[in-house]
Design a protein around this motif. Structure first.
Motif, PDB file in Angstrom:
ATOM      1  N   SER A 155       0.853  -1.188   0.000  1.00  0.00           N
ATOM      2  CA  SER A 155       0.000   0.000   0.000  1.00  0.00           C
ATOM      3  C   SER A 155       0.888   1.237   0.000  1.00  0.00           C
ATOM      4  N   GLU A 156       0.286   2.364  -0.309  1.00  0.00           N
ATOM      5  CA  GLU A 156       1.010   3.640  -0.269  1.00  0.00           C
ATOM      6  C   GLU A 156       0.590   4.485   0.933  1.00  0.00           C
ATOM      7  N   LEU A 157      -0.116   3.875   1.878  1.00  0.00           N
ATOM      8  CA  LEU A 157      -0.460   4.623   3.084  1.00  0.00           C
ATOM      9  C   LEU A 157       0.825   4.914   3.862  1.00  0.00           C
ATOM     10  N   ASN A 161      -0.351   7.076   9.790  1.00  0.00           N
ATOM     11  CA  ASN A 161      -1.550   7.450   9.039  1.00  0.00           C
ATOM     12  C   ASN A 161      -2.450   8.330   9.918  1.00  0.00           C
ATOM     13  N   LYS A 162      -2.573   9.584   9.542  1.00  0.00           N
ATOM     14  CA  LYS A 162      -3.368  10.546  10.323  1.00  0.00           C
ATOM     15  C   LYS A 162      -4.643  10.974   9.606  1.00  0.00           C
ATOM     16  N   LEU A 168      -9.800  12.048   2.123  1.00  0.00           N
ATOM     17  CA  LEU A 168      -9.098  11.232   1.134  1.00  0.00           C
ATOM     18  C   LEU A 168      -7.746  10.818   1.698  1.00  0.00           C
ATOM     19  N   TYR A 169      -7.408   9.539   1.563  1.00  0.00           N
ATOM     20  CA  TYR A 169      -6.126   9.061   2.071  1.00  0.00           C
ATOM     21  C   TYR A 169      -4.966   9.797   1.409  1.00  0.00           C
ATOM     22  N   GLU A 170      -3.954  10.115   2.199  1.00  0.00           N
ATOM     23  CA  GLU A 170      -2.697  10.603   1.634  1.00  0.00           C
ATOM     24  C   GLU A 170      -1.854   9.407   1.231  1.00  0.00           C
ATOM     25  N   PHE A 171      -1.130   9.524   0.125  1.00  0.00           N
ATOM     26  CA  PHE A 171      -0.251   8.458  -0.343  1.00  0.00           C
ATOM     27  C   PHE A 171       1.206   8.850  -0.165  1.00  0.00           C
ATOM     28  N   ASP A 172       2.019   7.867   0.142  1.00  0.00           N
ATOM     29  CA  ASP A 172       3.475   8.029   0.212  1.00  0.00           C
ATOM     30  C   ASP A 172       4.075   7.076  -0.824  1.00  0.00           C
ATOM     31  N   PRO A 173       4.369   7.559  -2.039  1.00  0.00           N
ATOM     32  CA  PRO A 173       4.879   6.676  -3.104  1.00  0.00           C
ATOM     33  C   PRO A 173       6.133   5.909  -2.702  1.00  0.00           C
ATOM     34  N   ALA A 174       6.987   6.523  -1.900  1.00  0.00           N
ATOM     35  CA  ALA A 174       8.214   5.832  -1.478  1.00  0.00           C
ATOM     36  C   ALA A 174       7.872   4.593  -0.646  1.00  0.00           C
TER      37      ALA A 174
END
Length: 479
Positions: A155-157, A161-162, A168-174
């Motif tokens: 996942s990109e969560l 996770n706040k 809308l979920y924030e994504f962390d591509p890394a």
């Protein structure tokens, strides 16, 4: 000698799962040589065989295929019972503990080992384990000797996770790329290892939890490696809300648009799928994994398995995870599945015991892509076998005529503690109700020690959650 076996079970009630029913042999025999089943028939027909170990089942032991758990997050084993009876199970229940747990890799591994051991003792021989870090968790399956179809949960969560409910979920591509790379390494290191007991899939956590771009990369990688995709699909109203906000469409139409709906997909839950969407997914060849106990506790919903079965038989059962379902026991799942669907439709004749037993054995094996290897007692298949003691009070007495009560009692009466012996790949893993390869007490003690650390680390984040009825009742001395 051709008639020399490693293990021979005699005078057993053998549930073969051959044909369209359960294929019972009343005074049956099963022979094992090496990793395979080499004889199935009557005890009289087995008279010409000799074996290093002869087990007389004395007509009150049931020999049957090992059970298959098609969806388990074994790494969540330490946080059993921490997220029940909540309206927002994920955000207000599991996330604070998950974030603490994932910072303690040793705790994840110890909880996973306990979880797998729990399921093994209750007759589960094959696991579709969907978690992180699977590159470490897989070693627990190697240690215990279980058959496992494993994947890294991608996942990109972000790690912390706040996201508030409804946002809308924030994504962390890394973060997503790191997990994707771990999944590829998992495949390269473990796929086909341990005499083929360990196989690998790709595991996007859900269409709402990673970008379209990463989903397409994962699909390409799975195509290249000719393996399956294990994925939550329409797993809750929160997922549908995220998909509509991000893409303007529900999950299953979105997955069709990006090329995910095919035989490669093992779609887990379908909690919020409509019957029309479910039939469409089934018609495209995808399999379904039904986690009745977990979804009933988390969401109070019975997923549309009946609609799926109108189109396809590729339906398997899964236990999901300890903080959602509280146990990882496939006897429990069979009973829940039958009873909840009978209640849903007001019809006591649907989802009969023989049918849900197939969902935990031969149909599950086919759904997860192992139907040629396991799921039934047949010559040439892997010797993944369990022996159930029907002298236990909850399973006695045995009645053969005018109706046979064996399969209904397995589904509606068994607790899992009646499993006396377990073989995987012809190797004895449970003998006399005891695990052979590990010290059971030490596994539990190690898990308990790790759980104290995780609970302490989760205390701060958990105390900041506004809707915590369990904590409020504890503080008021009511729980």
């Amino acid at each position: 000698m051709e008639n020399k076996l490693d293990i021979l079970f005699l005078h057993a009630i053998v549930i073969t799962m051959r044909g369209n029913g359960v294929g019972i042999i009343e005074d049956g025999a099963v022979g094992v040589k090496g990793t395979r089943i080499t004889f199935v028939g009557s005890s009289e027909e087995a008279s010409g065989y000799v074996a290093e170990r002869l087990i007389d089942a004395a007509n009150h032991k049931v020999i049957m295929p090992g059970l298959i758990d098609a969806h388990i997050h074994s790494g969540d084993g330490l946080i059993r019972g921490t997220a029940q009876d909540l309206n927002h199970w994920m955000q207000h229940g599991i996330w604070p503990f998950e974030q603490a747990l994932r910072q303690d890799e040793d705790a994840v591994i110890k909880g996973s080992l306990m979880n797998i051991m729990e399921a093994l003792k209750a007759g589960t021989t094959t696991f579709c384990d969907f978690d992180t870090p699977m590159t470490k968790i897989v070693e627990n399956h190697v240690k215990l000797g279980t058959r496992a179809r494993v994947t890294e949960l991608i996942s990109e969560l972000p790690k912390e996770n706040k996201t508030a409910i409804g946002e809308l979920y924030e994504f962390d591509p890394a973060e997503g790329n790191a997990k994707f790379e771990r999944c590829k390494k998992l495949f390269d290191r473990w796929h086909g290892q341990e005499n083929g007991r360990i196989t690998c899939m790709f595991g996007p956590q859900g269409a709402d939890m990673l970008s379209k771009e990463l989903l397409l990369e994962i699909k390409s990688a799975a195509d290249h490696r000719k393996t399956g995709i294990h994925m939550h699909v329409s797993q809750g109203d929160r997922e549908i809300d995220q998909m509509i906000k991000r893409y303007g469409m529900r999950t299953i139409p979105f997955l069709e648009e990006v090329g995910y709906l095919d035989e490669q997909l093992m779609a887990v839950h379908l909690t919020e799928a409509t019957e029309e969407e479910t039939r469409f997914l089934a018609g495209r060849g995808a399999g379904m994994v039904l986690c009745s106990g977990s979804i009933a506790i988390i969401d109070g919903i019975v997923p549309p398995a009946a609609a799926f079965l109108e189109v396809s038989g590729r339906l398997a059962l899964g236990s999901d995870q300890a903080p959602g379902n509280n146990c990882n026991n496939m006897f429990n799942e069979m009973k829940f599945t039958a009873i909840l669907n009978k209640c849903k439709f007001g019809n006591p004749s649907i989802f009969p015991a023989w049918k849900v037993l197939r969902m935990a054995t031969i149909e599950a094996a086919r759904a997860i892509g192992l139907g040629e290897e396991t799921g039934s007692i047949e010559v040439g298949k892997k010797a993944d076998i369990i022996m159930v003691d029907f002298t236990q009070p909850c399973l006695a007495p045995i009645i053969h005529y005018p109706v046979r009560n064996i399969v209904p009692n397995l589904v509606y009466s068994a607790k899992g503690s009646e499993v006396e012996m377990v073989l995987v790949d012809g190797k004895v893993l449970i003998d006399g109700f005891k695990v052979v390869s590990v010290d059971e007490g030490k596994v539990v003690r190690d898990a308990q020690e790790a759980a104290f650390r995780v609970a302490k680390a989760a205390e701060g984040p958990f105390s900041r959650i506004p809707d915590t009825p369990l904590r409020e009742m504890m503080e008021n001395g009511e729980l």
